[in-house]
Design a protein around this motif. Structure first.
Motif, mmCIF file in Angstrom:
data_model
loop_
_atom_site.group_PDB
_atom_site.id
_atom_site.type_symbol
_atom_site.label_atom_id
_atom_site.label_comp_id
_atom_site.label_asym_id
_atom_site.label_seq_id
_atom_site.Cartn_x
_atom_site.Cartn_y
_atom_site.Cartn_z
ATOM 1 N N GLU A 1 12.814 33.653 58.016
ATOM 2 C CA GLU A 1 12.778 34.723 59.006
ATOM 3 C C GLU A 1 14.029 34.741 59.881
ATOM 4 O OE1 GLU A 1 10.245 37.264 59.342
ATOM 5 O OE2 GLU A 1 10.210 36.430 57.335
ATOM 6 N N VAL B 1 8.485 28.684 57.155
ATOM 7 C CA VAL B 1 7.913 29.700 58.055
ATOM 8 C C VAL B 1 7.359 30.870 57.259
ATOM 9 C CG1 VAL B 1 9.382 29.122 60.026
ATOM 10 C CG2 VAL B 1 10.145 30.857 58.396
ATOM 11 N N GLN C 1 8.217 34.110 51.552
ATOM 12 C CA GLN C 1 8.704 35.397 51.046
ATOM 13 C C GLN C 1 9.924 35.301 50.137
ATOM 14 O OE1 GLN C 1 9.772 38.366 54.036
ATOM 15 N NE2 GLN C 1 11.367 39.076 52.633
ATOM 16 N N ARG D 1 5.170 27.451 62.413
ATOM 17 C CA ARG D 1 6.144 28.016 63.360
ATOM 18 C C ARG D 1 6.116 27.240 64.664
ATOM 19 N NH1 ARG D 1 6.432 34.407 61.826
ATOM 20 N NH2 ARG D 1 6.425 33.951 59.596
ATOM 21 N N GLU E 1 7.027 28.120 67.482
ATOM 22 C CA GLU E 1 7.222 28.999 68.634
ATOM 23 C C GLU E 1 6.273 28.525 69.716
ATOM 24 O OE1 GLU E 1 6.205 33.074 67.642
ATOM 25 O OE2 GLU E 1 4.808 32.390 66.118
ATOM 26 N N HIS F 1 -1.619 32.915 68.423
ATOM 27 C CA HIS F 1 -0.565 32.152 67.763
ATOM 28 C C HIS F 1 -1.013 30.727 67.485
ATOM 29 C CE1 HIS F 1 1.907 35.401 69.438
ATOM 30 N NE2 HIS F 1 2.729 35.147 68.442
ATOM 31 N N TYR G 1 16.584 40.709 55.851
ATOM 32 C CA TYR G 1 16.353 41.129 54.462
ATOM 33 C C TYR G 1 15.781 42.539 54.332
ATOM 34 C CZ TYR G 1 11.859 39.316 56.083
ATOM 35 O OH TYR G 1 10.738 39.063 56.832
ATOM 36 N N GLU H 1 -0.671 42.863 65.971
ATOM 37 C CA GLU H 1 -0.067 42.769 64.635
ATOM 38 C C GLU H 1 -0.877 41.849 63.721
ATOM 39 O OE1 GLU H 1 4.015 41.379 64.567
ATOM 40 O OE2 GLU H 1 3.801 40.816 62.472
ATOM 41 N N ILE I 1 -0.317 42.375 60.114
ATOM 42 C CA ILE I 1 0.575 42.321 58.951
ATOM 43 C C ILE I 1 1.984 42.692 59.391
ATOM 44 C CG2 ILE I 1 1.240 43.751 56.944
ATOM 45 C CD1 ILE I 1 -1.537 43.552 55.893
ATOM 46 N N GLY I 2 2.964 41.986 58.837
ATOM 47 C CA GLY I 2 4.366 42.382 58.991
ATOM 48 C C GLY I 2 4.991 42.429 57.606
ATOM 49 N N GLY J 1 7.246 44.006 50.126
ATOM 50 C CA GLY J 1 6.149 43.045 50.287
ATOM 51 C C GLY J 1 5.762 42.940 51.748
ATOM 52 N N PHE J 2 4.768 42.115 51.993
ATOM 53 C CA PHE J 2 4.339 41.929 53.383
ATOM 54 C C PHE J 2 3.652 40.584 53.549
ATOM 55 C CE2 PHE J 2 0.865 44.301 51.281
ATOM 56 C CZ PHE J 2 -0.231 43.499 51.569
ATOM 57 N N LEU K 1 0.331 38.823 55.491
ATOM 58 C CA LEU K 1 -0.896 38.971 56.272
ATOM 59 C C LEU K 1 -1.224 37.633 56.919
ATOM 60 C CD1 LEU K 1 -3.731 40.213 57.068
ATOM 61 C CD2 LEU K 1 -4.523 39.435 54.818
ATOM 62 N N GLY K 2 -1.372 37.636 58.233
ATOM 63 C CA GLY K 2 -1.786 36.414 58.925
ATOM 64 C C GLY K 2 -3.274 36.198 58.688
ATOM 65 N N ILE L 1 -7.679 32.273 68.151
ATOM 66 C CA ILE L 1 -7.285 31.752 66.837
ATOM 67 C C ILE L 1 -7.759 30.307 66.651
ATOM 68 C CG2 ILE L 1 -4.986 30.888 67.511
ATOM 69 C CD1 ILE L 1 -3.972 32.238 64.831
HETATM 70 O O1 4AD Z 1 5.676 39.245 60.795
HETATM 71 P P1 4AD Z 1 5.914 37.912 60.174
HETATM 72 O O2 4AD Z 1 6.767 36.955 60.883
HETATM 73 O O3 4AD Z 1 6.487 38.242 58.727
HETATM 74 C C1 4AD Z 1 6.922 37.341 57.793
HETATM 75 O O4 4AD Z 1 6.857 36.147 57.883
HETATM 76 C C2 4AD Z 1 7.403 37.982 56.520
HETATM 77 N N1 4AD Z 1 8.174 37.005 55.764
HETATM 78 C C3 4AD Z 1 6.223 38.504 55.748
HETATM 79 C C4 4AD Z 1 6.632 39.190 54.470
HETATM 80 O O5 4AD Z 1 7.156 40.273 54.521
HETATM 81 N N2 4AD Z 1 6.388 38.570 53.332
HETATM 82 O O6 4AD Z 1 4.503 37.224 59.885
HETATM 83 C C5 4AD Z 1 3.521 37.864 59.114
HETATM 84 C C6 4AD Z 1 2.158 37.777 59.777
HETATM 85 C C7 4AD Z 1 2.083 38.420 61.144
HETATM 86 O O7 4AD Z 1 1.863 39.804 61.043
HETATM 87 C C8 4AD Z 1 0.898 37.703 61.753
HETATM 88 O O8 4AD Z 1 -0.320 38.256 61.308
HETATM 89 C C9 4AD Z 1 1.025 36.317 61.168
HETATM 90 O O9 4AD Z 1 1.824 36.417 60.018
HETATM 91 N N3 4AD Z 1 1.638 35.378 62.113
HETATM 92 C C10 4AD Z 1 0.974 34.428 62.785
HETATM 93 N N4 4AD Z 1 -0.329 34.117 62.805
HETATM 94 C C11 4AD Z 1 -0.709 33.093 63.590
HETATM 95 N N5 4AD Z 1 0.138 32.365 64.349
HETATM 96 C C12 4AD Z 1 1.464 32.636 64.360
HETATM 97 N N6 4AD Z 1 2.283 31.885 65.096
HETATM 98 C C13 4AD Z 1 1.924 33.721 63.551
HETATM 99 N N7 4AD Z 1 3.141 34.252 63.318
HETATM 100 C C14 4AD Z 1 2.944 35.260 62.444
#
Ligand code: 4AD
Ligand code: MG
Length: 478
Positions: A165, A204, A207, A228, A230, A237, A379, A401, A403-404, A445-446, A448-449, A463
């Motif tokens: 990321e 992290v 992908q 992560r 963070e 989170h 990317y 959020e 899905i990202g 792609g995306f 899903l948490g 969470i």
């Molecule tokens: O939006 P994020 O950071 O996207 C990616 O990691 C891309 N590589 C995904 C991809 O396109 N293949 O994270 C994706 C999802 C977020 O929408 C959220 O639901 C979840 O991961 N997420 C977390 N869930 C729990 N705790 C955290 N610290 C999270 N960070 C992200």
């Protein structure tokens, strides 16, 4: 060999008069007669009835909450309310005692916070039995969805040398000693001495590796733990969470949105089909929890109605630019109620903004797309306007959020330029760039948490209560 019958099966049985053996744990023991026992096969307890004076008093004293027992008896129609059948006890054995003085859980309601400190025992409560059964069913549903569509499940590495990321939120993996770390002549840590001969971290996101797989299988997905560092101590989170990441060759952003919406609806429907008892229980739990809140903070719909609503409605799709206009003109923005006021295009959306759009404005799930490139990863495919990228976030009520994702930049020159601008070392990602050199195709792609999905389906607000042993700042117990 033990021939035991599971409680789930026994509660369905009508073979009255037949003898069965059941093993499980005591939930309650009332009137020196009625044992409510559970073996995890269903949320519902079996009532085992001890006939008065038929058993040794000293044995009955050991029927404390959470003691493990084996019961053999005859199946009967139940006269009591709440169950159709019960077991008339003929033989009773305590397999493992549970000292009521020392056992931390009482047969009464405990706060979720208290139960977090007793996470090793909380599976034994109805709430967590329901949540973690749902977790299992949702995981299974996700595999089922992708398997039925011909996706290949791909295991991506947990230890990596890259930052997918580019956000620098990684946990280091090293065997170097903290005292006396080896240094190179420039005084920097010499990772050549480290286990892998280079600096590594916990992944992290899978992908970048999933993209490699998609360039051969066409459609792949990952489902694994991600990490992560963070330091955000929020209810949404975790430092260790599970992510599902499909990656599809030849898909554009619209295909990507459709796949995400189809997947979410499929797994929510699957959970509703497979877990009616659990969802009914969680619905009631949530209604009771919300009674403590002021009227305006309570949900308009109960849990099951909310899930059904999500299935029945198309997700609202709009661009980031359109969302900013809505937010700029919104009441909380004008009345300065937002913590972060929206004054200009380019601002990153905070959870308060996402939730305003979903819960107040559209009142349904929202897919936002075409974000400013400055607030998104390297990317993502660049739009012709030179300022936005083909990103998408899916926002859910109560969650924000969930899905990202994005369409990926498949053009080598554009990708290299962007990596350069963002100081992403191209030499270390040569293998990633190779996909753009050797038969590149548009793809998307995306991610899903997984925990956020479980939060939505279970109605749990934190969470920490949807993953068995949460990892959050200053907490790695169990
Ligand atoms: O939006 P994020 O950071 O996207 C990616 O990691 C891309 N590589 C995904 C991809 O396109 N293949 O994270 C994706 C999802 C977020 O929408 C959220 O639901 C979840 O991961 N997420 C977390 N869930 C729990 N705790 C955290 N610290 C999270 N960070 C992200
Ligand atoms: Mg994101």
């Amino acid at each position: 060999m033990s021939t035991r019958t599971k409680i789930a099966a026994l509660l369905q049985s009508r073979e009255f008069g037949k003898e069965f053996t059941v093993k499980g744990w005591v939930r309650t023991f009332r009137n020196n007669q009625f044992i409510a026992m559970n073996d995890g096969s269903t949320l519902n307890n079996l009532q085992a009835v001890v006939e008065l004076n038929s058993m040794d008093e000293s044995l009955l004293k050991r029927l404390t909450t959470s003691a493990s027992i084996s019961v053999t008896g005859e199946l009967c129609a139940s006269l009591g309310k709440g169950q159709a059948v019960e077991l008339k006890v003929k033989k009773l054995e305590v397999l493992g005692d549970c000292d009521a003085e020392k056992y931390p859980l009482q047969p009464k309601k405990h706060s979720l916070e208290f139960l977090r400190e007793k996470a090793h025992l909380r599976f034994r409560t109805n709430t967590f039995a329901a949540v973690f059964k749902l977790r299992h069913v949702l995981a299974f549903g996700i595999h089922k969805f992708f398997n039925e569509r011909g996706f290949v499940y791909m295991h991506t590495p947990i230890i990596t040398a890259s930052d997918a990321e580019g956000a620098g939120e990684m946990f280091k993996v090293t065997t170097l000693p903290f005292e006396q770390t080896p240094r190179n002549p420039e005084g920097q840590v010499d990772y050549k001495e480290d286990f892998f001969g280079k600096a590594t971290n916990l992944t992290v996101s899978g992908q970048l590796e999933a993209e490699l797989g998609a360039m051969a299988f066409g459609e792949v997905y990952t489902f694994g733990p991600t990490f992560r560092a963070e330091n955000s101590n929020t209810a949404r989170h975790a430092a260790e969470f599970w992510m599902i990441e499909p990656e599809v060759a030849f898909n554009d952003l619209d295909d990507n949105m459709q796949l995400a919406e189809d997947m979410l609806k499929y797994v929510i429907r699957y959970a509703m089909d497979q877990c009616p008892d659990e969802l009914e229980f969680l619905k009631t739990r949530l209604l009771e929890e919300e009674k403590q809140k002021p009227q305006e903070e309570r949900s308009e719909m109960d849990l099951i109605a909310k899930l059904q609503f999500c299935l029945d409605n198309e997700f609202q799709r709009l661009t980031y630019t359109e969302a900013i206009e809505i937010l700029k003109n919104s009441n909380p923005n004008k009345k300065k109620k937002f913590k972060y006021l929206i004054d200009k295009w380019g601002a990153d959306l905070q959870s308060e903004h996402e939730r305003y759009l979903v819960e107040k404005h559209f009142k349904k799930p929202v897919i936002l797309c075409d974000y400013p490139k400055e607030i998104k990863a390297f990317y993502m495919r660049q739009n012709d306007d030179g300022t936005t990228v083909r990103a998408m976030d899916i926002l859910f009520p109560g969650i924000g959020e969930i899905i990202g994702g994005s369409q990926r930049e498949e053009r080598l020159d554009k990708l290299e330029t962007r990596m350069n601008e963002m100081h992403i070392p191209a030499s270390e990602l040569y293998w990633y760039l190779d996909t753009r050199r050797f038969g590149t195709v548009p793809h998307a792609g995306f991610g899903l948490g997984f925990e956020r999905l479980i939060m939505f389906v279970s109605g749990m607000g934190n969470i920490r209560d949807v993953i068995p042993f949460p990892r959050t700042p200053k907490n790695a117990d169990f």
